[in-house]
Structure formats: structure tokens, C-alpha cells
Design an enzyme around this catalytic site. Structure first.
Site, PDB file in Angstrom:
ATOM      1  NE  ARG A   9      -1.600  33.347  18.520  1.00  0.00           N
ATOM      2  CZ  ARG A   9      -1.213  34.335  17.716  1.00  0.00           C
ATOM      3  NH1 ARG A   9      -1.028  35.551  18.197  1.00  0.00           N
ATOM      4  NH2 ARG A   9      -1.009  34.122  16.442  1.00  0.00           N
ATOM      5  CE  LYS A  79       1.830  43.351  16.700  1.00  0.00           C
ATOM      6  NZ  LYS A  79       0.896  42.594  15.887  1.00  0.00           N
ATOM      7  CG  ASP A  80      -1.928  39.822  18.777  1.00  0.00           C
ATOM      8  OD1 ASP A  80      -1.986  40.620  17.831  1.00  0.00           O
ATOM      9  OD2 ASP A  80      -1.098  38.900  18.847  1.00  0.00           O
ATOM     10  CB  THR A 122       0.549  44.570   5.142  1.00  0.00           C
ATOM     11  OG1 THR A 122       0.088  44.712   6.486  1.00  0.00           O
ATOM     12  CG2 THR A 122       0.155  45.810   4.352  1.00  0.00           C
ATOM     13  NE  ARG A 126      -0.229  49.521  13.328  1.00  0.00           N
ATOM     14  CZ  ARG A 126       1.033  49.253  13.003  1.00  0.00           C
ATOM     15  NH1 ARG A 126       1.857  50.219  12.643  1.00  0.00           N
ATOM     16  NH2 ARG A 126       1.483  48.010  13.020  1.00  0.00           N
ATOM     17  NE  ARG A 127       2.709  46.214  10.513  1.00  0.00           N
ATOM     18  CZ  ARG A 127       2.903  45.032  11.089  1.00  0.00           C
ATOM     19  NH1 ARG A 127       2.330  43.942  10.573  1.00  0.00           N
ATOM     20  NH2 ARG A 127       3.648  44.923  12.171  1.00  0.00           N
ATOM     21  NE  ARG A 144      -4.416  36.561   9.713  1.00  0.00           N
ATOM     22  CZ  ARG A 144      -5.436  35.746  10.017  1.00  0.00           C
ATOM     23  NH1 ARG A 144      -6.520  35.699   9.262  1.00  0.00           N
ATOM     24  NH2 ARG A 144      -5.379  34.973  11.076  1.00  0.00           N
ATOM     25  N   GLY A 145      -0.555  34.778   8.890  1.00  0.00           N
ATOM     26  CA  GLY A 145       0.245  33.662   9.359  1.00  0.00           C
ATOM     27  C   GLY A 145       1.396  34.117  10.239  1.00  0.00           C
ATOM     28  NE  ARG A 150       2.105  37.737   9.227  1.00  0.00           N
ATOM     29  CZ  ARG A 150       1.605  38.769   9.865  1.00  0.00           C
ATOM     30  NH1 ARG A 150       1.951  39.988   9.513  1.00  0.00           N
ATOM     31  NH2 ARG A 150       0.784  38.612  10.884  1.00  0.00           N
ATOM     32  CB  CYS A 234     -14.852  50.390  15.300  1.00  0.00           C
ATOM     33  SG  CYS A 234     -14.384  50.642  13.575  1.00  0.00           S
TER      34      CYS A 234
END
Length: 302
Positions: A9, A79-80, A122, A126-127, A144-145, A150, A234
Site C-alpha cells: 500500500r 492483522k489486515d 474509533t 474490537r476496541r 478512519r485513515g 487520524r 464474520c
């Protein structure tokens, strides 16, 4: 051998990660070339990830480039990466994990507020869920971003604080005040740079294996197996973290309802055995202790 084309990215953090992989390869005397690619997840910064069909939103463009032979390898923040990979793509190498933790960053005007008083920005399920478990009356905003975006939104927005990954702050060498958050369990494989390869390129994949950090691989595979067994595709508020302590592995994990009121937790110490799928084993314990019903509830609410 010609230069290895490293797909990434094009955010500052992603480029740092790609350069880190390039450095490891160059230390082994391989030539590298970094190929930046704009991802779908970076193009839409207004919608929360869970409404975008989160699975692979930051990886699909790199997957496509890898399958189309525009790049030889793809560098990801692990994690992505979805636990189910496209055909012919496989995770080959994991760099040593550095900073898996979540941190809290406040704006100056909220410096003296108690945690339960904070208005929090956020978009992470999860957070939000783990925070609500301890501070159930919190008001949230979506955000986001990249890190810089952020932090600017934090300064400009009508909220007090945000939660970020410590790895990003450290890798960008940002001088910024933050607080550790022991109430959080990291996202599975948070803080790990991983490299994907094409199954039809065995020569390059063998090169990638030379830079693999085996202890990190062991831990993140446990975390990702736990995640995939619970989720079934999910998105849900799931934290999972494994670490090797001497000759044992400690694994802590939790599945929470969206409002944080119902959490099913695991905290286990065990000796590692490569023949046993510990992530799947512990996920089944969670599912048998109310996790199946909780996952059904989460799916109905998202």
C-alpha cells in the site's frame, strides 16, 4: 536473479514496512524494488470498515497485483490479512513482532479527564467492545485513515481521544504522548509485518523463508487459527495474543458482544507442539461456552 518486486500500500506506514522487508532481503544480498499500490481500503475513508465488507479490504488490490504478476511479493500488516487467502496466494514470511499493544492518545483539552469521561473516536468493533466492557456509557465517533489523518481528525473533531496501534507510532518515530491500555487485548497478529507470495514462484518463496522469524510465526498462527475458527468470515470483537515465555506459550483471548456486556475469555499456558492446532482448540472452548450464540448475535447486529 532479477530484482524482487515488493508490492505495498502507498501509505507512509505501509511503505516503511515494505522498506523493512527490503532491508532484510538486501542483507541477504538480494536486489529489491518497491511497487506502491493504492488499496480499496485507502480510497474510502468515510465508511467504517465493518460496513465495507471488511474481509480483505486492505489486501485485495495487492492480491490482484500478485496474481497478475505485477509484483513478486506483497507486504502486509498481518492483522489486515483475512484468514482465508485467495487461491495461489500464501503467507510465506513473518518479521519479528515489535509492538502489539493498543494505545490511547488524547487531545490536550482532555488531558485531565478520567477514562470513563472520554468521548472516543474509533471504528474498530474490537476496541469499542473492549472499552465498553469497562466504561459502558462511552460516546463513540467513527474515525478512519492513516495515523497522520487520524491525529488531525482528533485535533479537529468533537471527541477527546482515539486508540491506535503502538507499532505504527513507533515505526513512524512519532514524538507523541500516549497511554498504555491494559484493558485491551490486541487484534490477532497485531504488530506483525508479513509477506505473501505466489504459490507458482517457489524460488522467490524460498528466499522469503530466509527472513522468517519462527517464534513470531508460531504465535500469530495460533492467534489467526483462533480467529478463523470463531469468525467463519464474520467480523467480530475478538482479541487474541500469544507469546513465548521460556519453554511455554501464554495465550490470552476474548470474544465480546458489541456492547461489551458479554465477554468470553481464555488465558492458557501450554507447551507448544507443532502437531496440535491450539488456536482452533481454544476457539472451540469459547464456542462451547456461549461463543456460538454470541457470534450469532453479533452477526445479526452488524
Amino acid at each position: 536473479m532479477k530484482s524482487i518486486r515488493i508490492g505495498t500500500r502507498n501509505s507512509a506506514l505501509a511503505l516503511w514496512q515494505a522498506r523493512e522487508v527490503a532491508r532484510h532481503l538486501q542483507n541477504n544480498n538480494y536486489l529489491t524494488e518497491i511497487v506502491p499500490i493504492v488499496s480499496s481500503g485507502d480510497k474510502n475513508l468515510n465508511q467504517p470498515l465493518y460496513s465495507l465488507g471488511i474481509t480483505g479490504v486492505f489486501t485485495r488490490d495487492l492480491d490482484t497485483a500478485l496474481l497478475n504478476d505485477e509484483i513478486d511479493i506483497a507486504v502486509h500488516s498481518l492483522k489486515d490479512v483475512p484468514t482465508l487467502l485467495p487461491q495461489n496466494i500464501e503467507m510465506i514470511s513473518y518479521l519479528e513482532r515489535d509492538f502489539p499493544q493498543d494505545i490511547l492518545i488524547r487531545k490536550e483539552s482532555a488531558r485531565n479527564k478520567e477514562l470513563h469521561e472520554l468521548r472516543l473516536a474509533t471504528s474498530s468493533l474490537r476496541r469499542r467492545a473492549f472499552w465498553l466492557r469497562h466504561f459502558p456509557n462511552t460516546e463513540f465517533s467513527d474515525i478512519r485513515g492513516n495515523i497522520q489523518t487520524r491525529l488531525q481528525k482528533l485535533e479537529d473533531g468533537n471527541f477527546d481521544a482515539t486508540i491506535l496501534s503502538l507499532a505504527g507510532i513507533k515505526r513512524m518515530k512519532m514524538e507523541i504522548d500516549y497511554e498504555m491500555l491494559p484493558v485491551m487485548i490486541s487484534a490477532p497478529s497485531q504488530g506483525v509485518i508479513a509477506v505473501a507470495g505466489h504459490s507458482d514462484k517457489p524460488e522467490i518463496n524460498e528466499i522469503l523463508k530466509q527472513i522468517n522469524h519462527k517464534p513470531t510465526q508460531i504465535c500469530v498462527e495460533i492467534e489467526r487459527n483462533f480467529l478463523s475458527t470463531l469468525e467463519g468470515g464474520c467480523t467480530a470483537p475478538i482479541g487474541a495474543f500469544a507469546e513465548i515465555i521460556e519453554d511455554q506459550i501464554r495465550f490470552v483471548a476474548s470474544l465480546c458482544s458489541l456492547d461489551g456486556k458479554n465477554c468470553i475469555a481464555i488465558d492458557e499456558n501450554f507447551e507448544y507442539n507443532p502437531e496440535e492446532n491450539f488456536g482452533e482448540k481454544f476457539a472451540k472452548v469459547v464456542l462451547e461456552n456461549g461463543g456460538k450464540e454470541l457470534m450469532a448475535e453479533i452477526k445479526s447486529q452488524i
